[in-house]
Design a protein around this motif. Structure first.
Motif, PDB file in Angstrom:
ATOM      1  N   ALA A  53       0.826  -1.218   0.000  1.00 23.96           N
ATOM      2  CA  ALA A  53       0.000   0.000   0.000  1.00 23.96           C
ATOM      3  C   ALA A  53       0.856   1.262   0.000  1.00 23.96           C
ATOM      4  O   ALA A  53       0.480   2.274  -0.594  1.00 23.96           O
ATOM      5  CB  ALA A  53      -0.943  -0.025   1.200  1.00 23.96           C
ATOM      6  N   ASN A  54       2.004   1.196   0.683  1.00 24.19           N
ATOM      7  CA  ASN A  54       2.853   2.393   0.749  1.00 24.19           C
ATOM      8  C   ASN A  54       3.748   2.533  -0.478  1.00 24.19           C
ATOM      9  O   ASN A  54       4.513   3.501  -0.606  1.00 24.19           O
ATOM     10  CB  ASN A  54       3.712   2.374   2.024  1.00 24.19           C
ATOM     11  CG  ASN A  54       4.629   1.158   2.094  1.00 24.19           C
ATOM     12  OD1 ASN A  54       4.729   0.373   1.145  1.00 24.19           O
ATOM     13  ND2 ASN A  54       5.295   0.995   3.231  1.00 24.19           N
ATOM     14  N   GLY A  55       3.690   1.567  -1.389  1.00 21.84           N
ATOM     15  CA  GLY A  55       4.455   1.651  -2.624  1.00 21.84           C
ATOM     16  C   GLY A  55       5.937   1.385  -2.474  1.00 21.84           C
ATOM     17  O   GLY A  55       6.692   1.505  -3.448  1.00 21.84           O
ATOM     18  N   VAL A  56       6.390   0.995  -1.277  1.00 23.27           N
ATOM     19  CA  VAL A  56       7.814   0.749  -1.038  1.00 23.27           C
ATOM     20  C   VAL A  56       8.132  -0.717  -1.319  1.00 23.27           C
ATOM     21  O   VAL A  56       7.580  -1.615  -0.685  1.00 23.27           O
ATOM     22  CB  VAL A  56       8.200   1.109   0.414  1.00 23.27           C
ATOM     23  CG1 VAL A  56       9.689   0.787   0.654  1.00 23.27           C
ATOM     24  CG2 VAL A  56       7.934   2.579   0.684  1.00 23.27           C
ATOM     25  N   LEU A  57       9.009  -0.964  -2.259  1.00 24.47           N
ATOM     26  CA  LEU A  57       9.404  -2.323  -2.602  1.00 24.47           C
ATOM     27  C   LEU A  57      10.684  -2.705  -1.854  1.00 24.47           C
ATOM     28  O   LEU A  57      11.562  -1.868  -1.642  1.00 24.47           O
ATOM     29  CB  LEU A  57       9.639  -2.435  -4.111  1.00 24.47           C
ATOM     30  CG  LEU A  57       8.487  -1.999  -5.020  1.00 24.47           C
ATOM     31  CD1 LEU A  57       8.846  -2.245  -6.481  1.00 24.47           C
ATOM     32  CD2 LEU A  57       7.205  -2.717  -4.653  1.00 24.47           C
ATOM     33  N   VAL A  58      10.772  -3.955  -1.450  1.00 30.50           N
ATOM     34  CA  VAL A  58      11.941  -4.427  -0.704  1.00 30.50           C
ATOM     35  C   VAL A  58      13.136  -4.527  -1.655  1.00 30.50           C
ATOM     36  O   VAL A  58      13.058  -5.211  -2.691  1.00 30.50           O
ATOM     37  CB  VAL A  58      11.657  -5.798  -0.063  1.00 30.50           C
ATOM     38  CG1 VAL A  58      12.908  -6.307   0.651  1.00 30.50           C
ATOM     39  CG2 VAL A  58      10.485  -5.701   0.906  1.00 30.50           C
ATOM     40  N   PRO A  59      14.259  -3.880  -1.314  1.00 33.15           N
ATOM     41  CA  PRO A  59      15.421  -3.915  -2.210  1.00 33.15           C
ATOM     42  C   PRO A  59      16.201  -5.226  -2.094  1.00 33.15           C
ATOM     43  O   PRO A  59      16.519  -5.692  -1.002  1.00 33.15           O
ATOM     44  CB  PRO A  59      16.265  -2.726  -1.735  1.00 33.15           C
ATOM     45  CG  PRO A  59      15.908  -2.557  -0.295  1.00 33.15           C
ATOM     46  CD  PRO A  59      14.475  -2.971  -0.164  1.00 33.15           C
ATOM     47  N   VAL A  60      16.491  -5.819  -3.234  1.00 36.78           N
ATOM     48  CA  VAL A  60      17.241  -7.070  -3.315  1.00 36.78           C
ATOM     49  C   VAL A  60      18.450  -6.854  -4.213  1.00 36.78           C
ATOM     50  O   VAL A  60      18.345  -6.218  -5.267  1.00 36.78           O
ATOM     51  CB  VAL A  60      16.368  -8.205  -3.880  1.00 36.78           C
ATOM     52  CG1 VAL A  60      17.184  -9.486  -4.045  1.00 36.78           C
ATOM     53  CG2 VAL A  60      15.162  -8.456  -2.981  1.00 36.78           C
ATOM     54  N   ASN A  61      19.589  -7.364  -3.776  1.00 36.69           N
ATOM     55  CA  ASN A  61      20.801  -7.278  -4.587  1.00 36.69           C
ATOM     56  C   ASN A  61      20.957  -8.558  -5.396  1.00 36.69           C
ATOM     57  O   ASN A  61      20.862  -9.656  -4.858  1.00 36.69           O
ATOM     58  CB  ASN A  61      22.020  -7.076  -3.685  1.00 36.69           C
ATOM     59  CG  ASN A  61      23.332  -7.201  -4.449  1.00 36.69           C
ATOM     60  OD1 ASN A  61      24.154  -8.058  -4.149  1.00 36.69           O
ATOM     61  ND2 ASN A  61      23.542  -6.341  -5.432  1.00 36.69           N
ATOM     62  N   LEU A  62      21.148  -8.426  -6.703  1.00 34.86           N
ATOM     63  CA  LEU A  62      21.436  -9.582  -7.542  1.00 34.86           C
ATOM     64  C   LEU A  62      22.921  -9.882  -7.430  1.00 34.86           C
ATOM     65  O   LEU A  62      23.761  -9.126  -7.910  1.00 34.86           O
ATOM     66  CB  LEU A  62      21.040  -9.301  -8.996  1.00 34.86           C
ATOM     67  CG  LEU A  62      21.284 -10.443  -9.988  1.00 34.86           C
ATOM     68  CD1 LEU A  62      20.524 -11.695  -9.585  1.00 34.86           C
ATOM     69  CD2 LEU A  62      20.906 -10.013 -11.402  1.00 34.86           C
TER      70      LEU A  62
END
Length: 221
Positions: A53-62
């Motif tokens: 809902a807050n539009g914040v996506l969890v950051p993942v490092n490839l």
């Protein structure tokens, strides 16, 4: 008045000599280049978690993407039983590792709903996704090729260096006949299937293994 004629004659002879040299040089057939990538239209619709809902996506490092030595370059690998060979006169437009990495990035950018691949490295991410590719080849059986892609995926939570998920992902796509253009299309489809599975695995694992509130890192801007 003969001097101009002599100059023209000499020049003409030189052109004829050069033409003769070019004609006797061996002629080589140009190598045909192909590529593959992520195509959302070539995979079945996958039900993914709704965007936060807050539009914040969890950051993942490839992290690392490891390929077998025989298939990581730009040559197109084929296998039949214990025999290994490369397609003659055809190559990938770039090393397989680079094309596959681009496909993973494109897939997450277009289709992920709760996570995103952060290009700034581990310091800006909460998780790291590492891939070990075991097969990326055209496997022949009874004269018919099947594009086969198989890899191990591992997701690590960076706050405590815990491996929170591992999954073996495969895709096998039959090729209608031994034609390189059709084979490239099957690589597109197999790669897209694998990337879609990676997205689903990553989002499910992140949702089930959140970073404790007191260890959440705020990515640097």
């Amino acid at each position: 008045m003969r001097a101009p004629f002599i100059k023209v004659a000499v020049a003409t002879a030189a052109v004829l000599m050069l033409t003769g040299c070019v004609n006797v040089l061996p002629k080589t057939k140009p190598v045909q280049l192909y590529r593959f990538g992520y195509d959302a239209e070539k995979i079945e619709k996958v039900t993914l978690a709704p965007a936060p809902a807050n539009g914040v996506l969890v950051p993942v490092n490839l992290g690392g993407i490891d390929f077998p030595q025989e298939s990581q370059g730009d040559r197109i690998l084929t296998t039949e039983g214990n025999e290994v060979a490369y397609v003659g006169g055809s190559r990938w437009a770039a090393p397989v590792r680079q094309l596959f990495q681009d496909a993973v990035k494109e897939g997450f950018s277009r289709s992920a709903t709760t996570v995103r691949l952060d290009p700034r490295g581990p310091s800006a991410a909460q998780y790291r996704l590492d891939l070990t590719v075991h097969r990326f080849e055209s496997a022949y059986g009874r004269g018919r090729p099947t594009v086969s892609v198989a890899l191990d995926a591992r997701l690590t939570r960076l706050a405590d260096r815990a491996v929170v998920g591992q999954r073996y992902v495969t895709a096998d796509v039959a090729v209608r006949r031994s034609d390189m253009s059709l084979m490239a299309e099957s690589y597109d489809e197999a790669t897209s299937q694998v990337v879609a599975a990676l997205i689903g695995f990553t989002q499910e694992t992140v949702a089930a293994n959140p970073v404790p509130d007191n260890k959440v890192q705020v990515p640097a801007r």
